[in-house]
Design an enzyme around this catalytic site. Structure first.
Site, PDB file in Angstrom:
ATOM      1  N   HIS A 276       0.807  -1.217   0.000  1.00 19.60           N
ATOM      2  CA  HIS A 276       0.000   0.000   0.000  1.00 19.60           C
ATOM      3  C   HIS A 276       0.846   1.276   0.000  1.00 19.60           C
ATOM      4  O   HIS A 276       0.314   2.383  -0.124  1.00 19.60           O
ATOM      5  CB  HIS A 276      -0.923  -0.019   1.222  1.00 19.60           C
ATOM      6  CG  HIS A 276      -2.130   0.833   1.081  1.00 19.60           C
ATOM      7  ND1 HIS A 276      -2.438   1.838   1.969  1.00 19.60           N
ATOM      8  CD2 HIS A 276      -3.112   0.846   0.158  1.00 19.60           C
ATOM      9  CE1 HIS A 276      -3.560   2.430   1.600  1.00 19.60           C
ATOM     10  NE2 HIS A 276      -3.981   1.848   0.501  1.00 19.60           N
ATOM     11  N   HIS A 504      -8.953  10.784  -0.187  1.00 25.85           N
ATOM     12  CA  HIS A 504      -8.189   9.538  -0.221  1.00 25.85           C
ATOM     13  C   HIS A 504      -6.909   9.721   0.589  1.00 25.85           C
ATOM     14  O   HIS A 504      -6.156   8.788   0.810  1.00 25.85           O
ATOM     15  CB  HIS A 504      -7.863   9.147  -1.671  1.00 25.85           C
ATOM     16  CG  HIS A 504      -7.314   7.769  -1.805  1.00 25.85           C
ATOM     17  ND1 HIS A 504      -5.976   7.518  -1.995  1.00 25.85           N
ATOM     18  CD2 HIS A 504      -7.912   6.559  -1.767  1.00 25.85           C
ATOM     19  CE1 HIS A 504      -5.770   6.214  -2.078  1.00 25.85           C
ATOM     20  NE2 HIS A 504      -6.928   5.613  -1.937  1.00 25.85           N
TER      21      HIS A 504
END
Length: 618
Positions: A276, A504
């Protein structure tokens, strides 16, 4: 299994990913890709206050996803909703049937697909055009006027940015903190003054690029290549990813037309972990730069979302013959970055490790906070995850009088399984890290504000409901932790002009009671999940981390300050500003009794979004 609540009956799939794995040993990962930093559990759910699914009567034809479609199930569902949107109808039956129904025919089954993109101009259309037939059906072609376009902008999903959107000269930036937001298409120009687009970052304005590494979770390789200016478009690029099996094959296929693009697969040995981390390493003729950010390398993430980044100064090359310890910063950023890169155990990164050793990183004033997959004991427990953050806060911040009144704020775009109550991880473990302030033995229990968009925030956003594809909080997880929702606050960002650009970005901070000062600030890829931050095991003698994550921590002592003043007007940017540009409004706004957290895999068809559409996950 089905569970009845005040809000209807829901069926939970038996194939949901489970984050609550055994405490030791390595589990076998599943073959499919998990949602971005968000996991579900197979335990029997409890009811959650979410809207009841409306009665539906028509099934929406399923739109195939392009091989380039990337990301979690939520993102893929968003892409399908954008390609084949369902218009709002003021009648009782609206949005088309869910993907499947439970075997008894009386309850709703949860979708097992998804993805996201974006839109820009607001457009409410009340009369739905006719649908195109599903693939495989041969039907007489309808007139263009009666076909439903795949987006408010016709056949093209995105609208082009105006000519002055991208920088033609070095932009005015706040160099004090080097924390920047991404540009957002559709905002008033002043709110993009001092923000950056990926094209700006890769432009000659910041250096003469020779080679780069792109660490990320989602990639659109053809789009990424086009973001480089023509003179740098064929410079070597190394892609560091976590894809396996079919997803890896699709990624490599994307790269085939680009011989200058190479790939490095990050090792993910613990189930449900993801790569990630989002970082760029940029090697120039003039030196070297690091960018740690929150955006995936897909157009959707650079279009109408709130994103953030730390951009390093241009690091010059060290003189020949410099010692191995040369070029280190007071925050030991060089040492920690080299340690993080070494954790990949990847031959493809060896040249980059050597290059970094040859550069002077001494101007860096932030601390690196990283996660890497593994189970750690002893002193290694404090190298990664939230225990790394705890150690830095213990060593580099100072106690503050009345600190029990200084709230902790966490802001994120995805939520994992927290357990049946707050003592399981959030308060029992993670909150202890976030409330650490110097070497004080005082362990106050201050307020914790968690920022996560509500359904209304998503509905009224620039993208409309498809923005929720990047907010993959699932009904399976939400049902088990209703207690968590009492911590939730709305996404409001009027001071940065981004109230309608869904976040985000992920940020965590400690703020004064009047919300004018910060004790510290962290921007990171890590969402609110044990997979990202790590969880203690074996009577707190071991910590287990599933995913790769990366962020930077700002502490006032590294800037010769006692606290950071909060900047109340961060746009347009000014190089002389001393305040810290927090990306959202302070104080945060609590959920009202009517507000519900956005959950991606249930339908929303009672009210249209900003494009006149409803949300039907498929």
């Amino acid at each position: 299994m089905s569970q009845t609540s005040l809000h209807g009956k829901w069926t939970v799939s038996s194939s949901d990913e489970d984050e609550d794995l055994p405490l030791s040993g390595t589990a076998t990962p599943k073959s499919h890709r998990p949602a971005e930093s968000n996991r579900s559990s197979r335990r029997s759910p409890s009811p959650v206050p979410v809207p009841a699914p409306p009665e539906v009567k028509a099934e929406r034809p399923r739109t195939p996803v392009s091989p380039l479609t990337v990301g979690s199930e939520a993102r893929q569902s968003a892409a399908r909703n954008q390609i084949n949107p369902v218009k709002f109808e003021p009648s009782a039956s609206l949005a088309g049937k869910r993907k499947k129904e439970a075997s008894d025919g009386s309850s709703w089954a949860l979708s097992d697909s998804d993805e996201d993109d974006v839109d820009v101009k607001r457009n409410r259309q009340s009369s739905p055009p006719k649908r195109e037939p599903p693939n495989g059906e041969t039907k007489k072609k309808q007139k263009v006027e009666s076909e439903r376009p795949p987006s408010p902008h016709g056949r093209l999903y995105y609208i082009d940015e105006p000519d002055d959107f991208f920088e033609s000269s070095l932009p005015r930036l706040n160099d004090t903190y080097r924390f920047y937001l991404n540009k957002v298409t559709g905002l008033d120009r002043k709110y993009n003054s001092g923000a950056l687009h990926i094209r700006d970052i890769l432009s000659p304005l910041f250096g003469t690029l020779k080679e780069s590494v792109q660490f990320n979770y989602c990639f659109d390789i053809p789009w990424m290549v086009q973001q480089f200016p023509p003179e740098f478009r064929h410079c070597p690029v190394l892609i560091v990813h976590g894809d396996k099996r079919e997803a890896k094959a699709r990624l490599l296929q994307q790269g085939q037309p680009f011989p200058h693009v190479r790939f490095c697969q990050a090792k993910l040995d613990i189930a449900f972990g993801t790569h990630h981390t989002k970082m760029m390493l940029l090697w120039y003729e003039e030196g070297f730069r690091v960018i740690i950010l929150t955006s995936n390398l897909i157009r959707a993430d650079w279009y109408q979302k709130t994103q953030g980044m730390w951009m390093s100064p241009l690091f010059p090359r060290l003189p020949e013959g410099s010692s191995s310890g040369s070029g280190e910063s007071p925050t030991f950023f060089k040492r920690d970055l080299l340690e993080y890169l070494a954790s990949y155990r990847a031959p493809e990164l060896e040249d980059w490790i050597q290059r970094i050793k040859e550069h002077d990183l001494s101007e860096t004033r932030v601390y690196l906070v990283a996660s890497t997959p593994g189970r750690y004991v002893g002193a290694d427990m404090e190298r990664w995850g939230h225990l790394r953050l705890r150690k830095l806060l213990y060593e580099h911040t100072n106690p503050i009088p009345g600190e029990e009144r200084w709230p902790v704020i966490g802001q994120f775009s995805s939520i994992g399984s927290m357990g049946m109550d707050k003592t399981k991880w959030l308060a029992g473990e993670f909150q202890r890290t976030l409330t650490t302030l110097g070497k004080s033995s005082l362990r106050p229990d201050p307020l914790m504000h968690l920022l996560y968009p509500s359904v209304e925030d998503v509905r009224t956003s620039l993208e409309g409901y498809p923005a929720g594809g990047s907010l993959p909080y699932s009904i399976q997880t939400a049902q088990k932790q209703i207690w968590l929702h009492s911590y939730f606050h709305r996404w409001k960002a009027s001071r940065t002009g981004r109230s309608h650009a869904m976040p985000h970005i992920k940020t965590y901070m400690r703020v004064s009671p009047d919300f004018t000062q910060l004790a510290w600030f962290l921007v990171t890829s890590a969402n609110l999940s044990k997979a990202a931050w790590g969880a203690l095991e074996k009577n707190n003698t071991q910590v287990m981390v599933r995913s790769y994550e990366l962020g930077v921590l700002y502490v006032p002592s590294a800037f010769n300050m006692k606290t950071f003043p909060v900047e109340t007007n961060p746009f347009p940017a000014s190089s002389s500003t001393s305040g810290f540009p927090v990306p959202f409004d302070l104080p945060p706004t609590s959920y009202s009794p009517k507000d519900q957290p956005w959950i991606w895999n249930i339908p929303y068809s009672q009210e249209p979004d900003t494009h006149g559409n409803v949300w039907v996950p498929s």
